[in-house]
Scaffold this active site. Structure first.
Site, PDB file in Angstrom:
ATOM      1  N   TYR A 255       0.816  -1.210   0.000  1.00  0.00           N
ATOM      2  CA  TYR A 255       0.000   0.000   0.000  1.00  0.00           C
ATOM      3  C   TYR A 255       0.856   1.269   0.000  1.00  0.00           C
ATOM      4  CZ  TYR A 255      -4.541  -2.226   0.323  1.00  0.00           C
ATOM      5  OH  TYR A 255      -5.680  -2.942   0.029  1.00  0.00           O
TER       6      TYR A 255
ATOM      7  N   ALA B  87      -5.559 -12.598  -2.108  1.00  0.00           N
ATOM      8  CA  ALA B  87      -5.508 -13.607  -1.048  1.00  0.00           C
ATOM      9  C   ALA B  87      -5.944 -14.974  -1.566  1.00  0.00           C
ATOM     10  CB  ALA B  87      -6.389 -13.176   0.120  1.00  0.00           C
TER      11      ALA B  87
ATOM     12  N   GLY C 142      -9.886  -6.287  -4.407  1.00  0.00           N
ATOM     13  CA  GLY C 142      -8.518  -6.581  -4.827  1.00  0.00           C
ATOM     14  C   GLY C 142      -7.776  -7.427  -3.810  1.00  0.00           C
ATOM     15  N   ASP C 143      -7.998  -7.149  -2.527  1.00  0.00           N
ATOM     16  CA  ASP C 143      -7.378  -7.963  -1.473  1.00  0.00           C
ATOM     17  C   ASP C 143      -7.933  -9.380  -1.499  1.00  0.00           C
ATOM     18  OD1 ASP C 143      -5.686  -5.958  -0.086  1.00  0.00           O
ATOM     19  OD2 ASP C 143      -7.598  -4.986   0.289  1.00  0.00           O
ATOM     20  N   CYS C 144      -9.236  -9.514  -1.741  1.00  0.00           N
ATOM     21  CA  CYS C 144      -9.852 -10.839  -1.844  1.00  0.00           C
ATOM     22  C   CYS C 144      -9.257 -11.609  -3.015  1.00  0.00           C
ATOM     23  CB  CYS C 144     -11.363 -10.689  -1.996  1.00  0.00           C
ATOM     24  SG  CYS C 144     -12.263 -12.253  -2.098  1.00  0.00           S
TER      25      CYS C 144
END
Length: 480
Positions: A149, A273, A268-270
């Site tokens: 980030y 991951a 995006g994190d999903c």
């Protein structure tokens, strides 16, 4: 179909190590029905305020939703926001901290009717060098996810990440203010806007307004070559993703399973991951991008961040037991929460589903009609072998789950390793449990479990003359 999810009971797995910048996310939620008298701005009547780990903290929490062990490498300090994040991380996430000179960034959003109105950021600091705990975490990783980030955590451990990329899959979610991925990253996941920016003058291979999958794939191939990455997946929001490799004109376009007009924050994190989990289990980048696209689409469709249970309300009783080999996946959890939040009925069905036939399909379609979502509980390979004997299953659990996931009547698929799904049902707590065949409800051991929380058990018939055993017998007779 709102999406499908699966969970593996294949035994102990090395942890996913998530490296990146943790934020404290704060959402102030309410409704806006009027403008302020002193300025043309909406007045938000605040109804709730929620806080949760953001950035790499959210990525780590999402990576841990299927029961996998996760280690979060991030910079935390002595400030209140850092203390809040430490307290809110889910049980499956272990911290390996970098020192932080300053305070943890706080990202605050004001939402009206579920839509962001304004965001304001505060705080910030500089991560320090890694200590022994961070080095050991990266040495023992099964895969590494870098959730960059732009706050410096990835830069602080860049040398260790470069070494890790030579041993295990590394998924890198880049940031415009961060450093490029280390050479050898297995998968890099910029979104389309970031890909254009990273490419610079080469961002428009066929013209300024070219937004075709082929144009995105050429940008991905260019970035894969520039970054010396094995592959690059350019994510396209509700349109899916494009997977590209350097010097390869054979891209893979993965469309989204369904379109959703929801809050994409956290998608995006999903995606990253989920991809890291697939690669950690030995999957190819194409497998990872397919599963990640599906998971991210389901995440947005189920309500995105709003569908996640409040972090401060999480209790040990509601978390999956550490010894449970097949906790429901995060997508199944999200689905259940979303259906229940709108007063819907959660239906679960179970079986081996070794050779899927018309009887199975009718049974599952009938089961789906009894409620608002259908979660299928599937026996693992070891469980089938104990129940059916040597030579079974004919199809591995991975194949059986994949076939079931493709049915339009199935919303989620979860694997379990025991002889019966009782333990899994106690974690899922469906409103209705449906079994197929000539069983009697009173003979089903699961029925007693359903009664514990007021659930109902139903038995639905299979089509006459359709059975896995009969299919196998006929196939054997044709080859003898």
């Amino acid at each position: 179909m709102t999406g499908a999810a699966s969970a593996s009971a294949s035994g102990a797995r090395r942890p996913i190590v998530v490296v990146g910048d943790v934020l404290l996310d704060r959402d102030v939620e309410g409704d806006a029905t009027r403008l302020a008298p002193d300025a043309p701005v909406p007045v938000v009547e605040v109804a709730a305020e929620r806080r949760r780990p953001g950035g790499a903290g959210l990525a780590a929490a999402l990576a841990a939703r299927d029961g996998r062990a996760v280690v979060l490498v991030a910079a935390l300090g002595g400030d209140e926001a850092s203390a809040a994040v430490r307290a809110m991380l889910p049980p499956g996430v272990r911290l390996a901290e970098l020192p932080l000179d300053g305070s943890l960034p706080v990202k605050s959003r004001v939402l009206a009717g579920g839509r962001p109105v304004v965001r304001f950021d505060s705080g910030g600091g500089t991560p320090g060098p890694p200590g022994p705990a961070v080095r050991e975490a990266l040495r023992s990783a099964g895969a590494v996810l870098v959730a960059d980030y732009g706050q410096g955590a990835a830069a602080a451990v860049r040398e260790l990440l470069a070494e890790a990329a030579r041993r295990v899959p590394v998924v890198w979610d880049p940031h415009p203010r961060g450093l490029p991925p280390v050479p050898g990253a297995r998968l890099v996941t910029p979104n389309e806007r970031e890909a254009r920016m990273f490419c610079g003058p080469d961002a428009r291979p066929h013209g300024e307004d070219d937004d075709s999958p082929h144009a995105h794939s050429r940008r991905g191939a260019l970035l894969a070559e520039r970054w010396r990455a094995a592959s690059v997946a350019v994510t396209l929001g509700g349109r899916g993703a494009v997977l590209a490799r350097a010097n390869c004109d054979d891209p893979l376009y993965v469309p989204a399973v369904a379109g959703h007009d929801g809050d994409p924050c956290g998608a995006g994190d999903c995606f990253a991951a989920t991809a890291a989990g697939v690669l950690a289990d030995g999957g190819l980048p194409s497998d990872a991008v397919g599963r990640a696209t599906e998971a991210a689409t389901c995440f947005v469709g189920a309500g995105g961040l709003a569908s996640l249970a409040p972090w401060r309300d999480r209790s040990p009783a509601s978390a999956p037991a550490a010894s449970a080999p097949a906790a429901p996946t995060g997508d199944a959890r999200t689905l259940i929460e979303a259906v229940r939040s709108r007063g819907g009925t959660v239906v679960a069905a179970g079986g081996c589903f070794d050779l899927l036939h018309a009887g199975h399909v009718q049974f599952l379609e009938d089961a789906r009609r009894t409620g608002d979502c259908l979660i299928v509980c599937v026996n693992s390979d070891a469980s089938v072998r104990r129940l059916k004997g040597r030579g079974r299953p004919f199809n591995t659990a991975a194949d059986r789950l994949r076939v079931l996931s493709g049915l339009g009547c199935v919303d989620a698929v979860v694997e379990f390793d025991e002889d019966t799904p009782e333990a899994l049902l106690r974690r899922l707590r469906p409103d209705v449990w449906v079994k197929g065949g000539d069983y009697s409800v009173r003979d089903l051991p699961e029925a007693a479990a359903l009664r514990e929380w007021g659930g109902q058990t139903l038995v639905l018939p299979y089509l006459d003359g359709r059975s896995t055993t009969e299919l196998a017998r006929r196939a054997a007779s044709m080859t003898s």
